[in-house]
Write a protein that holds these residues in place. Sequence first.
Motif, PDB file in Angstrom:
ATOM      1  N   TRP A  29     -84.750 -42.936 -33.397  1.00 26.25           N
ATOM      2  CA  TRP A  29     -85.016 -43.947 -32.376  1.00 26.25           C
ATOM      3  C   TRP A  29     -85.741 -43.404 -31.165  1.00 26.25           C
ATOM      4  O   TRP A  29     -85.506 -43.825 -30.046  1.00 26.25           O
ATOM      5  N   LEU A  30     -86.641 -42.430 -31.398  1.00 30.96           N
ATOM      6  CA  LEU A  30     -87.450 -41.932 -30.290  1.00 30.96           C
ATOM      7  C   LEU A  30     -88.697 -42.784 -30.117  1.00 30.96           C
ATOM      8  O   LEU A  30     -89.248 -43.312 -31.089  1.00 30.96           O
ATOM      9  N   ARG A  31     -89.159 -42.888 -28.885  1.00 30.15           N
ATOM     10  CA  ARG A  31     -90.469 -43.450 -28.617  1.00 30.15           C
ATOM     11  C   ARG A  31     -91.540 -42.424 -29.005  1.00 30.15           C
ATOM     12  O   ARG A  31     -91.236 -41.233 -29.201  1.00 30.15           O
ATOM     13  N   ASN A  32     -92.795 -42.852 -29.062  1.00 32.50           N
ATOM     14  CA  ASN A  32     -93.889 -41.908 -29.294  1.00 32.50           C
ATOM     15  C   ASN A  32     -93.986 -40.955 -28.107  1.00 32.50           C
ATOM     16  O   ASN A  32     -93.673 -41.310 -26.981  1.00 32.50           O
ATOM     17  N   ASP A  33     -94.441 -39.753 -28.389  1.00 32.31           N
ATOM     18  CA  ASP A  33     -94.454 -38.720 -27.359  1.00 32.31           C
ATOM     19  C   ASP A  33     -95.681 -37.850 -27.571  1.00 32.31           C
ATOM     20  O   ASP A  33     -95.931 -37.387 -28.681  1.00 32.31           O
ATOM     21  N   SER A  74     -92.144 -38.211 -22.941  1.00 29.61           N
ATOM     22  CA  SER A  74     -91.749 -39.622 -22.886  1.00 29.61           C
ATOM     23  C   SER A  74     -90.340 -39.823 -22.348  1.00 29.61           C
ATOM     24  O   SER A  74     -89.965 -40.938 -22.004  1.00 29.61           O
ATOM     25  N   LEU A  96     -89.511 -50.174 -30.267  1.00 26.03           N
ATOM     26  CA  LEU A  96     -89.671 -48.864 -30.895  1.00 26.03           C
ATOM     27  C   LEU A  96     -90.708 -48.998 -31.999  1.00 26.03           C
ATOM     28  O   LEU A  96     -90.907 -50.091 -32.537  1.00 26.03           O
ATOM     29  N   PRO A  97     -91.340 -47.869 -32.340  1.00 24.03           N
ATOM     30  CA  PRO A  97     -92.219 -47.898 -33.506  1.00 24.03           C
ATOM     31  C   PRO A  97     -91.401 -48.144 -34.786  1.00 24.03           C
ATOM     32  O   PRO A  97     -90.230 -47.789 -34.843  1.00 24.03           O
ATOM     33  N   GLY A 140     -94.986 -42.377 -34.847  1.00 20.08           N
ATOM     34  CA  GLY A 140     -96.373 -42.528 -34.425  1.00 20.08           C
ATOM     35  C   GLY A 140     -96.902 -43.948 -34.474  1.00 20.08           C
ATOM     36  O   GLY A 140     -98.008 -44.217 -34.014  1.00 20.08           O
ATOM     37  N   GLY A 141     -96.114 -44.860 -35.014  1.00 20.70           N
ATOM     38  CA  GLY A 141     -96.572 -46.241 -35.135  1.00 20.70           C
ATOM     39  C   GLY A 141     -96.490 -46.983 -33.816  1.00 20.70           C
ATOM     40  O   GLY A 141     -95.965 -46.467 -32.838  1.00 20.70           O
ATOM     41  N   PRO A 142     -97.048 -48.196 -33.790  1.00 18.58           N
ATOM     42  CA  PRO A 142     -96.994 -48.975 -32.555  1.00 18.58           C
ATOM     43  C   PRO A 142     -95.623 -49.646 -32.375  1.00 18.58           C
ATOM     44  O   PRO A 142     -94.952 -49.969 -33.350  1.00 18.58           O
ATOM     45  N   ASP A 148     -95.731 -46.747 -24.193  1.00 12.66           N
ATOM     46  CA  ASP A 148     -96.405 -45.452 -24.088  1.00 12.66           C
ATOM     47  C   ASP A 148     -97.242 -45.368 -22.819  1.00 12.66           C
ATOM     48  O   ASP A 148     -97.251 -44.347 -22.128  1.00 12.66           O
TER      49      ASP A 148
END
Lengths: 408, 408
Positions: A365-369, A383, B29-30, B34-36, B377
């Motif tokens: 459940w991490l956001r993109n970084d 992030s 969340l993605p 790496g996804g949107p 992001d």
Amino acid sequence: MDMLQIIAELAQKTPSKILLVVLDGVGGLPQGPGGPTELAAAHTPNLDELARESALGLLTPVYPGLAPGSGPGHLALFGYDPFRYLVGRGALSAIGIGADFKDGDVAVRGNFATLDESGRVVDRRAGRPSNEENARVVGKLGSAIQELEGVRVSFYTESEHRFVVVLRGEGLGEQVTDTDPQKTGVAPALAQAKAADAQSQRTARVLNLLAERIRAVLSDEPRINGALFRGVSLKPRFPQMSEVYQLRPACIASYPMYKGLASLVGMEVLPVEGVEDALEGKLKALRESWDRFDFFYLHFKKTDAAGEDGNFAEKVKKIEAFDRLLPELLALKPEVLAITGDHSTPSALRAHSWHPVPLLLRAPWLRNDPTQRFTEDEAARGSLGHLRGVELMPLLLAHAGKLQKYGA
Amino acid sequence: MDMLQIIAELAQKTPSKILLVVLDGVGGLPQGPGGPTELAAAHTPNLDELARESALGLLTPVYPGLAPGSGPGHLALFGYDPFRYLVGRGALSAIGIGADFKDGDVAVRGNFATLDESGRVVDRRAGRPSNEENARVVGKLGSAIQELEGVRVSFYTESEHRFVVVLRGEGLGEQVTDTDPQKTGVAPALAQAKAADAQSQRTARVLNLLAERIRAVLSDEPRINGALFRGVSLKPRFPQMSEVYQLRPACIASYPMYKGLASLVGMEVLPVEGVEDALEGKLKALRESWDRFDFFYLHFKKTDAAGEDGNFAEKVKKIEAFDRLLPELLALKPEVLAITGDHSTPSALRAHSWHPVPLLLRAPWLRNDPTQRFTEDEAARGSLGHLRGVELMPLLLAHAGKLQKYGA
């Protein structure tokens, strides 16, 4: 408000495992403008790869501008507000040297001093004796004084002029003033109970008697012939991680200070084979106990030690040694892995500093970084943003699925 | 310290208008590394354009790691410390279903239960009845019980086994224990006053009488034949936004929970035509009341609902629906416009989460900002940095020229 109480109401058991790696004092500084920090200079292929699939951020260990000692730095990482959960100076010294120190015991920091014939302080540090000289005098005291008024007295050597006394007996209190007068030319102060409780009065009486006995035993010493007491403190009783987080927590560390701090918050301290940082011993302990716990605090000391020595190259080497170890930690597949420090120890400063430490979090459940390496500069644009040390544990619990919703 | 008291001393009236748009649960969340996120996947030309002339940042709604409910999430956005301004479970349920709930009333969450012949709890949720079954039984109770000891009793259906009781009468208190024993095989507990005050004792007496009456009325029911009470709470009395912020605040929302929370802090709740999220009705209400108020809280629910359903595509659509509406909001020319969420509800998690929410601020006196879109992001690198939910209102007031200097 104590966030631990809120967290305690929300915490729930799940099978997921959290591994918190503390690289002591890992945060650094460039040696010159624009240069790399120790982390940036290190060759760390494993950490780099991990950083790319993790989220980074910066942790201010305790408060902006505050360079924390090991006590507040670690308590914050364990989620205990370091301004609320205080460890007295005596207790922290006893814990740091691995003294036999139990609930109800009182620990006192002693400084050896030089007194003149009329009992006035001439040197508050007895000329800073060597550690060997300290150990010799502590041995002499330990042979001569074992008990006073039904209280067991134990002496421990620390370093130079510093030693520790642990008092064990019924009904001892900690509301007792220091006897160190903070200046020369006057006699040591008498220990006095700050509160009217019989327990603190008993401790004060024992310490005053002890100061007299020490002077008698050391009357033949030319320089180390008195003692000043500071930081009288009971062993703190903190909420236990098993209660507040619903965790079965384990500590894997090899230095007494960190084992002691971990045991204050209720971690089971696992035996580690080997000397000093004992990397292999720690890995072995981790592997063998993996099934028995769901939270592991894994401590490495040498990054801090190299920083304290002002040895940039050595700190880089210690970071690289951890990097080589990393695949074996990853092989255990912790659901949540955090790598951070308890404070910065830039080799340029040769001391603990107030600078934030980088935090790496690999978890569901991490956001993109966007970060590519585990360095201070990269962490500053991670992030996770900028957090306080004490905020880490709720975040780890959340990513591990161990925190319920707050409020309906 | 309660920042509301500080803000109250600094707030001043000005003609400028603030529009706070809350896209419920908008943070996401993605779907894979790496996804949107939902926001990044949405086609939002209007939001994109707005983002380029705005400043962005991230809001941690309540505390790192805490997934807030609607209550704490919204109170924080309104500037009320959610650890200080607590809404009891009974009160929040009453507010959430739009019950007739006034100052001095006590609200109680009820759970229908199944009891055996000797009165022991067999099922704490009465087999989770359908909402229709719940409504039928609530209707039966409402016909049979209207008053007890001079206290008016009103029943409301919530869902499945859940209902709400509102007590109205002189001198009712809220320091009363739950009757839910939290396990089966024992009788429900008696409601007891936690404090010695006559008010809480009166509430406890009425609730115990009510439990008896409910059993009598439901004695012919096979499954729903008892009730357990939880979260006894008075309607909270919070400082009003008109006093603490010198604002004339209005709420434009269509679901009872949000209208109720807004009314707790003193907003005037405007009528909205239409069903469910009623986008057109909300716009109409906003336009028609634009001259009468200087603060508007505009709530959209469907982003959260789609997230709770785990429906990524649907959440994207709801974001796009808001984007199409945006030009009409901008046409009103609010001096300060903020768009954010009360918490994240990633469709990947199907639940409220602890992740920070993006914040967009278009206002006078912004710093330069590199962000190009309203996404998580982009917000992570926005010029507003990383704030807590409770810190938003002072910032909005400041940009609106409504906060005086602090200290001389």
